[in-house]
Design a protein around this motif. Structure first.
Motif, PDB file in Angstrom:
ATOM      1  N   SER A  55     -42.856 -58.032  82.060  1.00 13.17           N
ATOM      2  CA  SER A  55     -41.481 -58.046  81.547  1.00 13.17           C
ATOM      3  C   SER A  55     -41.175 -56.883  80.612  1.00 13.17           C
ATOM      4  CB  SER A  55     -41.206 -59.356  80.802  1.00 13.17           C
ATOM      5  OG  SER A  55     -41.929 -59.380  79.578  1.00 13.17           O
ATOM      6  N   GLY A  56     -42.219 -56.275  80.029  1.00 17.31           N
ATOM      7  CA  GLY A  56     -42.011 -55.217  79.048  1.00 17.31           C
ATOM      8  C   GLY A  56     -41.675 -55.750  77.667  1.00 17.31           C
ATOM      9  N   GLU A  57     -41.663 -57.081  77.503  1.00 18.86           N
ATOM     10  CA  GLU A  57     -41.308 -57.681  76.220  1.00 18.86           C
ATOM     11  C   GLU A  57     -42.425 -57.489  75.198  1.00 18.86           C
ATOM     12  OE1 GLU A  57     -39.878 -61.937  74.344  1.00 18.86           O
ATOM     13  OE2 GLU A  57     -41.058 -61.947  76.182  1.00 18.86           O
ATOM     14  N   HIS A  58     -42.044 -56.973  74.009  1.00 19.31           N
ATOM     15  CA  HIS A  58     -42.962 -56.875  72.874  1.00 19.31           C
ATOM     16  C   HIS A  58     -42.883 -58.184  72.105  1.00 19.31           C
ATOM     17  CE1 HIS A  58     -41.978 -52.663  73.740  1.00 19.31           C
ATOM     18  NE2 HIS A  58     -43.138 -52.360  73.169  1.00 19.31           N
ATOM     19  N   PHE A  59     -43.977 -58.560  71.453  1.00 20.21           N
ATOM     20  CA  PHE A  59     -43.939 -59.772  70.647  1.00 20.21           C
ATOM     21  C   PHE A  59     -44.926 -59.685  69.497  1.00 20.21           C
ATOM     22  CE2 PHE A  59     -46.578 -60.424  74.376  1.00 20.21           C
ATOM     23  CZ  PHE A  59     -47.765 -60.906  73.855  1.00 20.21           C
ATOM     24  N   PHE A  60     -44.664 -60.504  68.506  1.00 15.57           N
ATOM     25  CA  PHE A  60     -45.516 -60.630  67.330  1.00 15.57           C
ATOM     26  C   PHE A  60     -45.401 -62.072  66.893  1.00 15.57           C
ATOM     27  CE2 PHE A  60     -46.589 -60.625  62.873  1.00 15.57           C
ATOM     28  CZ  PHE A  60     -47.678 -59.783  62.842  1.00 15.57           C
ATOM     29  N   TYR A  61     -46.384 -62.647  66.626  1.00 17.80           N
ATOM     30  CA  TYR A  61     -47.733 -62.489  66.183  1.00 17.80           C
ATOM     31  C   TYR A  61     -48.652 -62.335  67.392  1.00 17.80           C
ATOM     32  CZ  TYR A  61     -48.156 -67.430  67.366  1.00 17.80           C
ATOM     33  OH  TYR A  61     -48.140 -68.622  68.035  1.00 17.80           O
ATOM     34  N   PRO A  62     -49.839 -61.778  67.185  1.00 16.39           N
ATOM     35  CA  PRO A  62     -50.774 -61.587  68.291  1.00 16.39           C
ATOM     36  C   PRO A  62     -51.197 -62.919  68.914  1.00 16.39           C
ATOM     37  CG  PRO A  62     -51.408 -60.278  66.390  1.00 16.39           C
ATOM     38  CD  PRO A  62     -50.319 -61.198  65.929  1.00 16.39           C
TER      39      PRO A  62
ATOM     40  N   MET B 173     -81.154 -71.395  70.106  1.00 14.48           N
ATOM     41  CA  MET B 173     -79.721 -71.343  69.871  1.00 14.48           C
ATOM     42  C   MET B 173     -79.189 -70.024  70.426  1.00 14.48           C
ATOM     43  SD  MET B 173     -77.779 -71.498  66.232  1.00 14.48           S
ATOM     44  CE  MET B 173     -76.974 -73.057  66.175  1.00 14.48           C
ATOM     45  N   PRO B 174     -78.121 -70.049  71.248  1.00  8.21           N
ATOM     46  CA  PRO B 174     -77.598 -68.822  71.835  1.00  8.21           C
ATOM     47  C   PRO B 174     -76.972 -67.922  70.769  1.00  8.21           C
ATOM     48  CG  PRO B 174     -76.373 -70.758  72.625  1.00  8.21           C
ATOM     49  CD  PRO B 174     -77.436 -71.229  71.706  1.00  8.21           C
ATOM     50  N   THR B 175     -77.089 -66.646  70.994  1.00 11.80           N
ATOM     51  CA  THR B 175     -76.456 -65.673  70.101  1.00 11.80           C
ATOM     52  C   THR B 175     -75.285 -65.038  70.818  1.00 11.80           C
ATOM     53  OG1 THR B 175     -77.892 -63.895  70.842  1.00 11.80           O
ATOM     54  CG2 THR B 175     -78.615 -65.158  68.920  1.00 11.80           C
ATOM     55  N   GLN B 176     -74.325 -64.598  70.043  1.00 12.51           N
ATOM     56  CA  GLN B 176     -73.162 -63.948  70.635  1.00 12.51           C
ATOM     57  C   GLN B 176     -73.466 -62.497  70.918  1.00 12.51           C
ATOM     58  OE1 GLN B 176     -69.388 -64.405  68.979  1.00 12.51           O
ATOM     59  NE2 GLN B 176     -69.299 -66.559  69.523  1.00 12.51           N
ATOM     60  N   SER B 177     -72.995 -62.044  72.046  1.00 15.88           N
ATOM     61  CA  SER B 177     -73.169 -60.657  72.440  1.00 15.88           C
ATOM     62  C   SER B 177     -72.223 -59.775  71.636  1.00 15.88           C
ATOM     63  CB  SER B 177     -72.853 -60.516  73.937  1.00 15.88           C
ATOM     64  OG  SER B 177     -72.698 -59.172  74.280  1.00 15.88           O
ATOM     65  N   SER B 178     -72.641 -58.555  71.360  1.00 17.60           N
ATOM     66  CA  SER B 178     -71.784 -57.625  70.631  1.00 17.60           C
ATOM     67  C   SER B 178     -70.621 -57.151  71.495  1.00 17.60           C
ATOM     68  CB  SER B 178     -72.603 -56.426  70.135  1.00 17.60           C
ATOM     69  OG  SER B 178     -73.133 -55.726  71.244  1.00 17.60           O
ATOM     70  N   SER B 179     -70.644 -57.459  72.803  1.00 13.03           N
ATOM     71  CA  SER B 179     -69.564 -57.027  73.679  1.00 13.03           C
ATOM     72  C   SER B 179     -68.461 -58.081  73.796  1.00 13.03           C
ATOM     73  CB  SER B 179     -70.118 -56.698  75.067  1.00 13.03           C
ATOM     74  OG  SER B 179     -70.632 -57.869  75.655  1.00 13.03           O
TER      75      SER B 179
ATOM     76  N   ASP C 188     -65.144 -59.840  73.367  1.00 18.70           N
ATOM     77  CA  ASP C 188     -63.823 -59.334  73.014  1.00 18.70           C
ATOM     78  C   ASP C 188     -63.278 -60.131  71.829  1.00 18.70           C
ATOM     79  OD1 ASP C 188     -61.530 -57.726  73.341  1.00 18.70           O
ATOM     80  OD2 ASP C 188     -60.555 -59.287  74.520  1.00 18.70           O
ATOM     81  N   PRO C 189     -62.847 -59.450  70.752  1.00 18.87           N
ATOM     82  CA  PRO C 189     -62.296 -60.197  69.621  1.00 18.87           C
ATOM     83  C   PRO C 189     -60.973 -60.849  70.014  1.00 18.87           C
ATOM     84  CG  PRO C 189     -61.915 -57.862  69.318  1.00 18.87           C
ATOM     85  CD  PRO C 189     -62.782 -58.012  70.549  1.00 18.87           C
TER      86      PRO C 189
ATOM     87  N   ALA D 107     -57.765 -60.725  65.401  1.00 16.61           N
ATOM     88  CA  ALA D 107     -58.834 -59.829  64.944  1.00 16.61           C
ATOM     89  C   ALA D 107     -58.595 -58.406  65.448  1.00 16.61           C
ATOM     90  CB  ALA D 107     -60.191 -60.345  65.408  1.00 16.61           C
ATOM     91  N   ARG D 108     -58.130 -58.280  66.674  1.00 19.22           N
ATOM     92  CA  ARG D 108     -57.851 -56.944  67.217  1.00 19.22           C
ATOM     93  C   ARG D 108     -56.700 -56.288  66.449  1.00 19.22           C
ATOM     94  NH1 ARG D 108     -58.219 -55.327  73.307  1.00 19.22           N
ATOM     95  NH2 ARG D 108     -60.318 -55.814  72.655  1.00 19.22           N
ATOM     96  N   TYR D 109     -55.620 -57.044  66.188  1.00 21.02           N
ATOM     97  CA  TYR D 109     -54.481 -56.529  65.413  1.00 21.02           C
ATOM     98  C   TYR D 109     -54.959 -56.026  64.042  1.00 21.02           C
ATOM     99  CZ  TYR D 109     -50.235 -56.614  62.575  1.00 21.02           C
ATOM    100  OH  TYR D 109     -49.214 -56.272  61.715  1.00 21.02           O
ATOM    101  N   GLU D 110     -55.759 -56.823  63.365  1.00 20.57           N
ATOM    102  CA  GLU D 110     -56.277 -56.449  62.049  1.00 20.57           C
ATOM    103  C   GLU D 110     -57.194 -55.238  62.138  1.00 20.57           C
ATOM    104  OE1 GLU D 110     -57.965 -60.070  60.532  1.00 20.57           O
ATOM    105  OE2 GLU D 110     -55.982 -61.005  60.323  1.00 20.57           O
TER     106      GLU D 110
END
Length: 131
Positions: free
Chosen positions: A33-40, A1-7, A9-10, A14-17
């Motif tokens: 565009s420079g537009e900010h947004f939320f939710y991630p 069974m493959p394992t996930q690498s620690s590298s 990217d979340p 998960a990154r926001y948290e």
């Protein structure tokens, strides 16, 4: 069974948290565009661009809507707000530093990250109108 690498990217949430856990409030922005947004998310909401970056917003906002929740006693009432960040996004949180029933639409607030149960949580506090 493959394992996930620690590298691996979340995902965006998960990154926001993780930023909050570090005591940092970060938003995503579409580089083109420079537009900010939320939710991630993985793509900008208007353009669909995946060329995104994480940036520290000013944290300044204005209360768009507010309500007070009255749970069953002995729990005290608490407030829930929608705030419009100066950068554009609207998000849900709470205002600390004044009683929940005193939070009014239009109140100027500033974001800060607090630690609760070992996790970072975004809250807001009132600031002067000059801010």
């Amino acid at each position: 069974m493959p394992t996930q690498s620690s590298s691996v990217d979340p995902g965006p949430q998960a990154r926001y948290e993780a930023y909050l856990d570090e005591g940092r409030f970060m938003l995503q922005r579409d580089r083109a565009s420079g537009e900010h947004f939320f939710y991630p998310r993985v793509a900008a909401p208007r353009s669909g661009s995946r060329d995104l970056e994480w940036v520290a917003p000013s944290g300044l906002a204005r209360v768009y809507a507010a309500t007070v929740i009255h749970p069953k006693p002995p729990e005290p009432p608490y407030g829930v707000v929608l705030v419009d960040l100066d950068e554009g996004p609207r998000l849900m949180s709470r205002v600390e530093g004044i009683p929940a029933h005193e939070v009014r639409i239009g109140l100027r607030v500033r974001a800060r990250v607090v630690q609760e149960a070992g996790r970072g949580v975004l809250v807001f506090e009132p600031v002067s109108e000059q801010a």
